[in-house]
Design a protein around this motif. Structure first.
Motif, PDB file in Angstrom:
ATOM      1  N   GLY A 137       0.824  -1.210   0.000  1.00 46.13           N
ATOM      2  CA  GLY A 137       0.000   0.000   0.000  1.00 46.13           C
ATOM      3  C   GLY A 137       0.855   1.256   0.000  1.00 46.13           C
ATOM      4  N   VAL A 138       1.923   1.251   0.808  1.00 43.33           N
ATOM      5  CA  VAL A 138       2.855   2.385   0.840  1.00 43.33           C
ATOM      6  C   VAL A 138       3.498   2.579  -0.535  1.00 43.33           C
ATOM      7  CG1 VAL A 138       5.078   3.168   1.774  1.00 43.33           C
ATOM      8  CG2 VAL A 138       3.323   2.279   3.321  1.00 43.33           C
ATOM      9  N   ALA A 139       3.833   1.476  -1.207  1.00 41.20           N
ATOM     10  CA  ALA A 139       4.432   1.567  -2.549  1.00 41.20           C
ATOM     11  C   ALA A 139       3.467   2.221  -3.528  1.00 41.20           C
ATOM     12  CB  ALA A 139       4.828   0.177  -3.036  1.00 41.20           C
ATOM     13  N   PHE A 140       2.185   1.834  -3.488  1.00 43.54           N
ATOM     14  CA  PHE A 140       1.194   2.455  -4.364  1.00 43.54           C
ATOM     15  C   PHE A 140       1.065   3.942  -4.054  1.00 43.54           C
ATOM     16  CE2 PHE A 140      -0.393  -1.624  -5.899  1.00 43.54           C
ATOM     17  CZ  PHE A 140      -0.869  -1.280  -7.158  1.00 43.54           C
ATOM     18  N   GLY A 141       1.120   4.290  -2.775  1.00 39.46           N
ATOM     19  CA  GLY A 141       1.033   5.700  -2.403  1.00 39.46           C
ATOM     20  C   GLY A 141       2.173   6.511  -2.976  1.00 39.46           C
ATOM     21  N   ASN A 142       3.359   5.930  -3.001  1.00 42.84           N
ATOM     22  CA  ASN A 142       4.508   6.624  -3.575  1.00 42.84           C
ATOM     23  C   ASN A 142       4.424   6.710  -5.094  1.00 42.84           C
ATOM     24  OD1 ASN A 142       6.848   7.386  -1.564  1.00 42.84           O
ATOM     25  ND2 ASN A 142       5.944   5.480  -0.786  1.00 42.84           N
ATOM     26  N   LEU A 143       3.877   5.683  -5.734  1.00 42.43           N
ATOM     27  CA  LEU A 143       3.698   5.747  -7.186  1.00 42.43           C
ATOM     28  C   LEU A 143       2.757   6.885  -7.564  1.00 42.43           C
ATOM     29  CD1 LEU A 143       3.339   1.973  -8.189  1.00 42.43           C
ATOM     30  CD2 LEU A 143       5.303   3.466  -8.569  1.00 42.43           C
ATOM     31  N   PHE A 170       1.021  10.630   2.963  1.00 38.15           N
ATOM     32  CA  PHE A 170       0.069  10.080   2.005  1.00 38.15           C
ATOM     33  C   PHE A 170       0.328   8.599   1.743  1.00 38.15           C
ATOM     34  CE2 PHE A 170      -1.237   8.884  -2.299  1.00 38.15           C
ATOM     35  CZ  PHE A 170      -2.595   9.189  -2.223  1.00 38.15           C
ATOM     36  N   ALA A 171       1.599   8.223   1.623  1.00 40.12           N
ATOM     37  CA  ALA A 171       1.929   6.822   1.394  1.00 40.12           C
ATOM     38  C   ALA A 171       1.493   5.950   2.568  1.00 40.12           C
ATOM     39  CB  ALA A 171       3.430   6.674   1.144  1.00 40.12           C
ATOM     40  N   LEU A 172       1.648   6.459   3.793  1.00 35.94           N
ATOM     41  CA  LEU A 172       1.200   5.702   4.962  1.00 35.94           C
ATOM     42  C   LEU A 172      -0.313   5.550   4.965  1.00 35.94           C
ATOM     43  CD1 LEU A 172       3.566   7.176   7.705  1.00 35.94           C
ATOM     44  CD2 LEU A 172       3.668   4.896   6.663  1.00 35.94           C
ATOM     45  N   LEU A 173      -1.029   6.576   4.492  1.00 30.62           N
ATOM     46  CA  LEU A 173      -2.486   6.458   4.368  1.00 30.62           C
ATOM     47  C   LEU A 173      -2.835   5.376   3.353  1.00 30.62           C
ATOM     48  CD1 LEU A 173      -5.373   7.391   4.946  1.00 30.62           C
ATOM     49  CD2 LEU A 173      -5.058   9.182   3.208  1.00 30.62           C
ATOM     50  N   ALA A 174      -2.106   5.343   2.236  1.00 35.99           N
ATOM     51  CA  ALA A 174      -2.329   4.281   1.255  1.00 35.99           C
ATOM     52  C   ALA A 174      -2.000   2.919   1.860  1.00 35.99           C
ATOM     53  CB  ALA A 174      -1.481   4.528   0.006  1.00 35.99           C
ATOM     54  N   GLY A 175      -1.004   2.887   2.739  1.00 34.71           N
ATOM     55  CA  GLY A 175      -0.677   1.653   3.439  1.00 34.71           C
ATOM     56  C   GLY A 175      -1.812   1.191   4.331  1.00 34.71           C
ATOM     57  N   ALA A 219     -10.518   9.048   2.167  1.00 36.68           N
ATOM     58  CA  ALA A 219      -9.565  10.087   2.555  1.00 36.68           C
ATOM     59  C   ALA A 219      -8.443  10.205   1.534  1.00 36.68           C
ATOM     60  CB  ALA A 219      -8.990   9.778   3.939  1.00 36.68           C
ATOM     61  N   ALA A 220      -7.972   9.061   1.012  1.00 33.06           N
ATOM     62  CA  ALA A 220      -6.915   9.098  -0.001  1.00 33.06           C
ATOM     63  C   ALA A 220      -7.413   9.761  -1.282  1.00 33.06           C
ATOM     64  CB  ALA A 220      -6.427   7.677  -0.295  1.00 33.06           C
ATOM     65  N   GLY A 221      -8.659   9.462  -1.666  1.00 31.52           N
ATOM     66  CA  GLY A 221      -9.222  10.098  -2.856  1.00 31.52           C
ATOM     67  C   GLY A 221      -9.347  11.601  -2.691  1.00 31.52           C
ATOM     68  N   ALA A 222      -9.803  12.035  -1.507  1.00 35.54           N
ATOM     69  CA  ALA A 222      -9.928  13.469  -1.246  1.00 35.54           C
ATOM     70  C   ALA A 222      -8.561  14.142  -1.245  1.00 35.54           C
ATOM     71  CB  ALA A 222     -10.627  13.679   0.098  1.00 35.54           C
ATOM     72  N   TRP A 223      -7.563  13.464  -0.694  1.00 36.64           N
ATOM     73  CA  TRP A 223      -6.204  14.009  -0.650  1.00 36.64           C
ATOM     74  C   TRP A 223      -5.667  14.186  -2.075  1.00 36.64           C
ATOM     75  CZ3 TRP A 223      -2.558  12.366   3.836  1.00 36.64           C
ATOM     76  CH2 TRP A 223      -1.422  13.182   3.854  1.00 36.64           C
ATOM     77  N   LEU A 224      -5.915  13.193  -2.936  1.00 32.56           N
ATOM     78  CA  LEU A 224      -5.473  13.309  -4.326  1.00 32.56           C
ATOM     79  C   LEU A 224      -6.176  14.460  -5.041  1.00 32.56           C
ATOM     80  CD1 LEU A 224      -5.298   9.594  -5.543  1.00 32.56           C
ATOM     81  CD2 LEU A 224      -3.386  11.163  -5.209  1.00 32.56           C
ATOM     82  N   GLY A 227      -4.720  17.765  -3.269  1.00 39.36           N
ATOM     83  CA  GLY A 227      -3.271  17.942  -3.234  1.00 39.36           C
ATOM     84  C   GLY A 227      -2.682  18.195  -4.603  1.00 39.36           C
ATOM     85  N   ASP A 228      -1.381  18.395  -4.629  1.00 40.20           N
ATOM     86  CA  ASP A 228      -0.669  18.669  -5.882  1.00 40.20           C
ATOM     87  C   ASP A 228      -0.118  17.372  -6.468  1.00 40.20           C
ATOM     88  OD1 ASP A 228      -1.123  21.404  -5.654  1.00 40.20           O
ATOM     89  OD2 ASP A 228       0.638  21.684  -4.383  1.00 40.20           O
ATOM     90  N   PHE A 229      -1.009  16.421  -6.696  1.00 42.84           N
ATOM     91  CA  PHE A 229      -0.594  15.139  -7.230  1.00 42.84           C
ATOM     92  C   PHE A 229      -1.059  14.992  -8.673  1.00 42.84           C
ATOM     93  CE2 PHE A 229      -1.268  13.618  -2.648  1.00 42.84           C
ATOM     94  CZ  PHE A 229       0.056  13.871  -2.317  1.00 42.84           C
ATOM     95  N   GLY A 230      -0.246  14.341  -9.474  1.00 43.96           N
ATOM     96  CA  GLY A 230      -0.673  14.021 -10.829  1.00 43.96           C
ATOM     97  C   GLY A 230       0.373  14.386 -11.864  1.00 43.96           C
TER      98      GLY A 230
END
Length: 381
Positions: A137-143, A170-175, A219-224, A227-230
Motif C-alpha cells: 500500500g505504501v508503494a502504491f502511495g509513492n507511485l 500520504f503513502a502511509l495512508l495508502a498503506g 480520505a486518499a481520494g480526497a487528498w489526491l 493535493g498537488d498530485f498528478g
C-alpha cells in the motif's frame, strides 16, 4: 506470433498485470489477512490451530500469484522492474523478510508442545501477514506521488530518494488502505471457514476493517483531489513505437489523476465497485452470508486496485525528479515478440492455475473446528 499489433499488446499487458495484482490480493490476501488476525481472533492454542488450518492447505499454492506477478512485471515491463527494485530495494527486502516467517511458521509452529515456542511463531505469522499488505500500500502511495529517479543516456536508472522518504503521510495512508482491505478480506474468509466464538470475532473484525478501508480509501481520494498530485503527458506519443522513456514531455499537474475519469465517465464504475463491493460485503457478513461476503469483498478489492490503475493510465511509474523520464505503458515494455509469446503462454496456463486452485478449494471446503483439531492432533498444522 500474435494477431495483435504492438499498441494493443501494450494495453493487454497493462490489463494482465492488473489481473495478476488483483489475483494476488484476493488469493494470497485472504491468507495474509487471516495471519494478521491470528493472535487476536484465537484466544487459546486450539483456537489458533483452527485459524491456521483454515489457510494452511492453500497458502503456499496461492503464492503462485505473487511469483507470477513479479515475473510478469520483469518480462513485460523490464524498466519498471529494474527501477522499482532500485528505489524500493529495502522495502522489498522487508516484504521478503516478513514472508520468511510464513513457511517456517506454518510447518514448525505446532511440532513442539511448548507455549512460548508456539506464541513466537504465532506472532511470526502475524508479521508475515501484516507487513506485506502495508508495504504494498505504501508503494502504491509513492507511485501516485511520483518516485525520485532518472535515467542516464544509456537508460541506466538512478534512484535519488531514501527508504525513509517512502514513509510519507500520504503513502502511509495508502498503506492503511492496503492493510485494512486485506484484513477485512481475511476476516471474511475466516468467518466462512469457522464457527462459534472464532467466527463471531472474525465477523466483528471484518466489519471494523471494512469500515476502516472505506474511510481510508475516501480520505486518499480526497487528498489526491485537493493535493498537488498528478502527471500528464504534453507531447504527442506514438503508442505503437519502439520503447524510449526519454522521448516524451511530462509535467506535474494538480488533479491529473482524475483526467481519465473526466474523459471517460464510465470508468467511474471502477471506484463505484470499490464502494459497492465493500458495503455489500459488510451487509452480507453482518447477516452471516459469508461466501457471498467473500465474493463482494473480492469485487471491492478489484475496484480499489483498479481505481489507482485507471487514474494513473498510461503511467506505471512516474518520476518526481525528471517527469520526462516517467515510465508508461507505451515506453517501458518489452519487444512485440516477447509480449506476444507471453500472451499466448498466459492464455494457456492461467486457466490451468484457476482450475487447480478451484479444485483444491473444493476438496478442502468445510468448517475447521476444535473437534477436528483434536481428531487430527498429529497431522493438522
Amino acid at each position: 506470433m500474435t494477431v495483435f499489433d504492438y499498441e494493443t499488446l501494450k494495453v493487454i499487458w497493462w490489463l494482465l498485470v492488473g489481473v495478476l495484482l488483483v489475483g494476488f490480493a484476493i488469493m494470497d490476501g485472504h491468507d495474509m489477512g487471516v495471519g494478521t488476525l491470528l493472535p487476536f481472533a484465537g484466544r487459546n492454542d486450539e483456537e489458533r490451530r483452527v485459524i491456521i488450518n483454515t489457510v494452511g492447505p492453500h497458502w503456499d499454492g496461492n503464492q503462485v500469484w505473487f511469483i507470477t506477478g513479479g515475473g510478469a512485471i520483469f518480462a513485460a515491463w523490464p524498466l519498471v522492474y529494474a527501477t522499482a527494485f532500485s528505489g524500493f530495494y529495502w522495502a522489498m527486502l522487508a516484504v521478503l523478510w516478513a514472508l520468511f516467517f510464513r513457511p517456517v511458521g506454518f510447518d514448525y509452529r505446532s511440532k513442539i508442545h511448548n507455549a512460548t515456542w508456539r506464541s513466537v511463531w504465532d506472532w511470526g505469522l502475524f508479521v508475515g501477514g501484516a507487513v506485506p499488505p502495508l508495504i504494498f500500500g505504501v508503494a502504491f502511495g509513492n507511485l501516485l506521488q511520483g518516485v525520485p529517479f532518472h535515467f542516464d543516456s544509456t537508460l541506466v536508472p538512478y534512484y535519488t530518494g531514501s527508504f525513509w522518504q517512502l514513509l510519507n503521510p500520504f503513502a502511509l495512508l495508502a498503506g492503511v488502505v492496503g492493510s485494512a482491505m486485506i484484513t477485512a478480506h481475511g476476516a471474511i474468509y475466516l468467518a466462512h471457514r469457522t464457527e462459534g466464538d472464532i467466527q463471531r470475532r472474525a465477523r466483528t473484525a471484518a466489519i471494523g476493517a471494512g469500515l476502516l478501508t472505506l474511510a481510508a480509501f475516501s480520505a486518499a481520494g480526497a487528498w489526491l483531489a485537493l493535493g498537488d498530485f498528478g502527471y500528464a503527458i504534453t507531447s504527442v506519443v506514438d503508442a505503437g513505437a519502439l520503447p524510449n522513456p526519454l522521448a516524451k514531455q511530462v509535467v506535474e499537474q494538480s488533479g491529473a489523476w482524475f483526467a481519465n475519469y473526466r474523459k471517460a465517465p464510465l470508468t467511474m464504475a471502477v471506484p463505484g465497485l470499490a464502494y459497492a463491493g465493500m458495503l455489500a460485503a459488510l451487509l452480507l457478513i453482518a447477516r452471516g452470508r459469508t461466501l457471498s461476503a467473500f465474493v463482494a469483498s473480492s469485487l471491492a478489492m478489484t475496484g480499489i486496485i483498479g481505481t489507482a490503475g485507471v487514474a494513473m493510465f498510461p503511467f506505471v511509474m512516474p518520476s518526481s525528479t525528471v517527469p520526462g523520464a516517467s515510465l508508461t505503458v507505451w515506453d517501458a515494455v518489452s519487444s512485440q515478440r516477447t509480449l506476444g509469446i507471453m500472451f499466448w503462454a498466459t492464455l494457456i496456463f492461467m486457466p490451468v492455475i484457476v482450475a487447480y486452485t478451484s479444485w483444491a478449494y473444493k476438496v478442502m471446503a468445510g468448517k475447521v473446528t476444535t473437534a477436528w483439531i483434536r481428531e487430527n492432533e498429529h497431522s493438522a498444522y
